[in-house]
Design a protein around this motif. Sequence first.
Motif, PDB file in Angstrom:
ATOM      1  N   ARG A  39      12.690  24.103  67.703  1.00 43.04           N
ATOM      2  CA  ARG A  39      13.367  25.355  67.391  1.00 43.04           C
ATOM      3  C   ARG A  39      14.728  25.414  68.051  1.00 43.04           C
ATOM      4  NH1 ARG A  39       8.470  29.060  66.210  1.00 43.04           N
ATOM      5  NH2 ARG A  39       9.367  30.083  64.460  1.00 43.04           N
ATOM      6  N   HIS A  40      14.838  24.869  69.199  1.00 48.69           N
ATOM      7  CA  HIS A  40      16.109  24.923  69.919  1.00 48.69           C
ATOM      8  C   HIS A  40      17.135  24.073  69.209  1.00 48.69           C
ATOM      9  CE1 HIS A  40      14.315  26.854  73.465  1.00 48.69           C
ATOM     10  NE2 HIS A  40      13.256  26.300  72.975  1.00 48.69           N
ATOM     11  N   VAL A  41      16.681  22.975  68.639  1.00 43.17           N
ATOM     12  CA  VAL A  41      17.604  22.117  67.897  1.00 43.17           C
ATOM     13  C   VAL A  41      18.210  22.924  66.753  1.00 43.17           C
ATOM     14  CG1 VAL A  41      17.817  20.025  66.526  1.00 43.17           C
ATOM     15  CG2 VAL A  41      16.301  20.062  68.500  1.00 43.17           C
ATOM     16  N   GLY A  42      17.374  23.602  66.040  1.00 43.89           N
ATOM     17  CA  GLY A  42      17.863  24.418  64.924  1.00 43.89           C
ATOM     18  C   GLY A  42      18.816  25.498  65.405  1.00 43.89           C
ATOM     19  N   ARG A  43      18.484  26.118  66.511  1.00 40.59           N
ATOM     20  CA  ARG A  43      19.348  27.169  67.056  1.00 40.59           C
ATOM     21  C   ARG A  43      20.674  26.577  67.476  1.00 40.59           C
ATOM     22  NH1 ARG A  43      17.815  31.836  68.779  1.00 40.59           N
ATOM     23  NH2 ARG A  43      19.041  31.577  70.646  1.00 40.59           N
ATOM     24  N   THR A  44      20.629  25.465  68.172  1.00 36.75           N
ATOM     25  CA  THR A  44      21.863  24.838  68.658  1.00 36.75           C
ATOM     26  C   THR A  44      22.752  24.454  67.485  1.00 36.75           C
ATOM     27  OG1 THR A  44      20.690  23.961  70.567  1.00 36.75           O
ATOM     28  CG2 THR A  44      22.770  22.928  70.027  1.00 36.75           C
ATOM     29  N   LEU A  45      22.186  23.841  66.487  1.00 38.19           N
ATOM     30  CA  LEU A  45      22.981  23.415  65.339  1.00 38.19           C
ATOM     31  C   LEU A  45      23.518  24.628  64.596  1.00 38.19           C
ATOM     32  CD1 LEU A  45      20.831  20.439  64.081  1.00 38.19           C
ATOM     33  CD2 LEU A  45      22.882  20.423  65.498  1.00 38.19           C
ATOM     34  N   SER A  46      22.737  25.679  64.547  1.00 37.93           N
ATOM     35  CA  SER A  46      23.176  26.871  63.811  1.00 37.93           C
ATOM     36  C   SER A  46      24.335  27.533  64.539  1.00 37.93           C
ATOM     37  CB  SER A  46      22.020  27.857  63.686  1.00 37.93           C
ATOM     38  OG  SER A  46      21.732  28.431  64.943  1.00 37.93           O
ATOM     39  N   HIS A  47      24.437  27.286  65.842  1.00 38.97           N
ATOM     40  CA  HIS A  47      25.537  27.875  66.605  1.00 38.97           C
ATOM     41  C   HIS A  47      26.745  26.963  66.588  1.00 38.97           C
ATOM     42  CE1 HIS A  47      22.598  30.562  69.033  1.00 38.97           C
ATOM     43  NE2 HIS A  47      22.545  30.738  67.741  1.00 38.97           N
ATOM     44  N   LEU A  48      26.605  25.808  65.976  1.00 37.24           N
ATOM     45  CA  LEU A  48      27.719  24.877  65.922  1.00 37.24           C
ATOM     46  C   LEU A  48      28.857  25.463  65.104  1.00 37.24           C
ATOM     47  CD1 LEU A  48      26.130  21.376  65.362  1.00 37.24           C
ATOM     48  CD2 LEU A  48      27.506  22.153  67.280  1.00 37.24           C
ATOM     49  N   PRO A  49      30.087  25.243  65.541  1.00 33.07           N
ATOM     50  CA  PRO A  49      31.253  25.707  64.801  1.00 33.07           C
ATOM     51  C   PRO A  49      31.429  24.867  63.544  1.00 33.07           C
ATOM     52  CG  PRO A  49      31.943  24.422  66.733  1.00 33.07           C
ATOM     53  CD  PRO A  49      30.449  24.575  66.811  1.00 33.07           C
ATOM     54  N   PRO A  50      32.090  25.414  62.527  1.00 36.08           N
ATOM     55  CA  PRO A  50      32.279  24.720  61.253  1.00 36.08           C
ATOM     56  C   PRO A  50      33.123  23.456  61.417  1.00 36.08           C
ATOM     57  CG  PRO A  50      33.530  26.790  61.293  1.00 36.08           C
ATOM     58  CD  PRO A  50      32.704  26.737  62.545  1.00 36.08           C
ATOM     59  N   GLY A  51      33.789  23.310  62.548  1.00 44.50           N
ATOM     60  CA  GLY A  51      34.651  22.140  62.750  1.00 44.50           C
ATOM     61  C   GLY A  51      33.926  20.993  63.403  1.00 44.50           C
ATOM     62  N   SER A  52      32.660  21.138  63.627  1.00 41.30           N
ATOM     63  CA  SER A  52      31.892  20.086  64.291  1.00 41.30           C
ATOM     64  C   SER A  52      31.818  18.835  63.425  1.00 41.30           C
ATOM     65  CB  SER A  52      30.488  20.577  64.549  1.00 41.30           C
ATOM     66  OG  SER A  52      30.412  21.042  65.852  1.00 41.30           O
ATOM     67  N   LYS A  53      31.890  17.703  64.059  1.00 44.56           N
ATOM     68  CA  LYS A  53      31.798  16.460  63.295  1.00 44.56           C
ATOM     69  C   LYS A  53      30.366  15.988  63.221  1.00 44.56           C
ATOM     70  CE  LYS A  53      36.200  15.451  64.791  1.00 44.56           C
ATOM     71  NZ  LYS A  53      36.813  16.210  63.920  1.00 44.56           N
ATOM     72  N   LEU A  54      29.477  16.720  63.837  1.00 39.12           N
ATOM     73  CA  LEU A  54      28.085  16.309  63.826  1.00 39.12           C
ATOM     74  C   LEU A  54      27.500  16.392  62.418  1.00 39.12           C
ATOM     75  CD1 LEU A  54      26.987  18.076  67.072  1.00 39.12           C
ATOM     76  CD2 LEU A  54      27.472  15.669  66.717  1.00 39.12           C
ATOM     77  N   PRO A  55      26.833  15.343  62.006  1.00 40.08           N
ATOM     78  CA  PRO A  55      26.212  15.304  60.666  1.00 40.08           C
ATOM     79  C   PRO A  55      24.973  16.186  60.606  1.00 40.08           C
ATOM     80  CG  PRO A  55      25.693  13.284  61.872  1.00 40.08           C
ATOM     81  CD  PRO A  55      26.585  14.111  62.770  1.00 40.08           C
ATOM     82  N   TRP A  56      25.127  17.442  60.859  1.00 43.49           N
ATOM     83  CA  TRP A  56      24.008  18.388  60.847  1.00 43.49           C
ATOM     84  C   TRP A  56      23.246  18.341  59.531  1.00 43.49           C
ATOM     85  CZ3 TRP A  56      24.306  21.854  56.918  1.00 43.49           C
ATOM     86  CH2 TRP A  56      25.570  22.045  56.344  1.00 43.49           C
ATOM     87  N   HIS A  57      23.927  17.890  58.508  1.00 43.30           N
ATOM     88  CA  HIS A  57      23.267  17.845  57.189  1.00 43.30           C
ATOM     89  C   HIS A  57      22.211  16.732  57.150  1.00 43.30           C
ATOM     90  CE1 HIS A  57      26.965  15.346  56.936  1.00 43.30           C
ATOM     91  NE2 HIS A  57      26.113  14.477  56.453  1.00 43.30           N
ATOM     92  N   ARG A  58      22.220  15.878  58.201  1.00 48.09           N
ATOM     93  CA  ARG A  58      21.211  14.810  58.228  1.00 48.09           C
ATOM     94  C   ARG A  58      19.962  15.274  58.944  1.00 48.09           C
ATOM     95  NH1 ARG A  58      25.512  10.403  59.888  1.00 48.09           N
ATOM     96  NH2 ARG A  58      26.606  10.351  57.937  1.00 48.09           N
ATOM     97  N   ILE A  59      19.986  16.499  59.425  1.00 47.90           N
ATOM     98  CA  ILE A  59      18.807  17.021  60.117  1.00 47.90           C
ATOM     99  C   ILE A  59      17.980  17.873  59.160  1.00 47.90           C
ATOM    100  CG2 ILE A  59      18.020  18.228  62.140  1.00 47.90           C
ATOM    101  CD1 ILE A  59      19.695  15.713  62.641  1.00 47.90           C
ATOM    102  N   VAL A  60      16.758  17.464  58.965  1.00 44.55           N
ATOM    103  CA  VAL A  60      15.884  18.178  58.039  1.00 44.55           C
ATOM    104  C   VAL A  60      14.572  18.534  58.724  1.00 44.55           C
ATOM    105  CG1 VAL A  60      16.901  17.001  56.083  1.00 44.55           C
ATOM    106  CG2 VAL A  60      14.881  16.033  57.202  1.00 44.55           C
ATOM    107  N   ARG A  61      13.750  19.293  58.068  1.00 42.92           N
ATOM    108  CA  ARG A  61      12.466  19.686  58.630  1.00 42.92           C
ATOM    109  C   ARG A  61      11.480  18.538  58.549  1.00 42.92           C
ATOM    110  NH1 ARG A  61      11.000  25.763  57.319  1.00 42.92           N
ATOM    111  NH2 ARG A  61       8.998  24.746  57.355  1.00 42.92           N
ATOM    112  N   ALA A  62      10.401  18.686  59.285  1.00 46.29           N
ATOM    113  CA  ALA A  62       9.382  17.627  59.334  1.00 46.29           C
ATOM    114  C   ALA A  62       8.793  17.404  57.949  1.00 46.29           C
ATOM    115  CB  ALA A  62       8.300  18.018  60.320  1.00 46.29           C
ATOM    116  N   ASP A  63       8.822  18.419  57.119  1.00 39.34           N
ATOM    117  CA  ASP A  63       8.283  18.299  55.762  1.00 39.34           C
ATOM    118  C   ASP A  63       9.296  17.638  54.840  1.00 39.34           C
ATOM    119  OD1 ASP A  63       7.430  20.675  57.260  1.00 39.34           O
ATOM    120  OD2 ASP A  63       6.000  20.872  55.666  1.00 39.34           O
ATOM    121  N   GLY A  64      10.499  17.434  55.341  1.00 41.18           N
ATOM    122  CA  GLY A  64      11.539  16.870  54.500  1.00 41.18           C
ATOM    123  C   GLY A  64      12.301  17.976  53.791  1.00 41.18           C
ATOM    124  N   GLN A  65      11.945  19.206  54.103  1.00 40.31           N
ATOM    125  CA  GLN A  65      12.617  20.336  53.458  1.00 40.31           C
ATOM    126  C   GLN A  65      14.017  20.491  54.040  1.00 40.31           C
ATOM    127  OE1 GLN A  65      10.922  23.478  51.436  1.00 40.31           O
ATOM    128  NE2 GLN A  65      12.860  22.693  50.740  1.00 40.31           N
TER     129      GLN A  65
END
Length: 96
Positions: A39-65
């Motif tokens: 849950r913290h990972v999701g929170r941290t990423l959600s607080h990331l600024p739009p300028g982040s270079k982190l590939p947050w789009h590569r992070i998905v749920r355990a179900d693949g959702q």
Amino acid sequence: MEAPSFEEAVWQIVGAVPRGRVCTYGQVAQLAGYPRHARHVGRTLSHLPPGSKLPWHRIVRADGQLPMGAEQARRLRAEGVVVRAGRVCVTQLGWP
DNA sequence: CAATTGACGGGTG
DNA sequence: GCACCCGCCAATT
């Protein structure tokens, strides 16, 4: 170096995900040294600024959702990730 | 301080 | 596949 904060650890893991591959929140949390903190990972990423270079789009749920749905599915597809009905194919889940 | 919410995970029926 | 439950932690109200 000092003890990496949860955020720094997450940034490190997420930034280390190779292109064409996806990872789950629980996996990132565990690799970061904080198991069960998915849950913290999701929170941290959600607080990331739009300028982040982190590939947050590569992070998905355990179900693949996909948390962001269409937007993220589109990005993952552009990287060669197989997306099906808003979810990532299980074969793409996890690291090599 | 209690309840609620949130980019979650796993188990059970 | 869907519904329900529990566990985990932080920030917000």
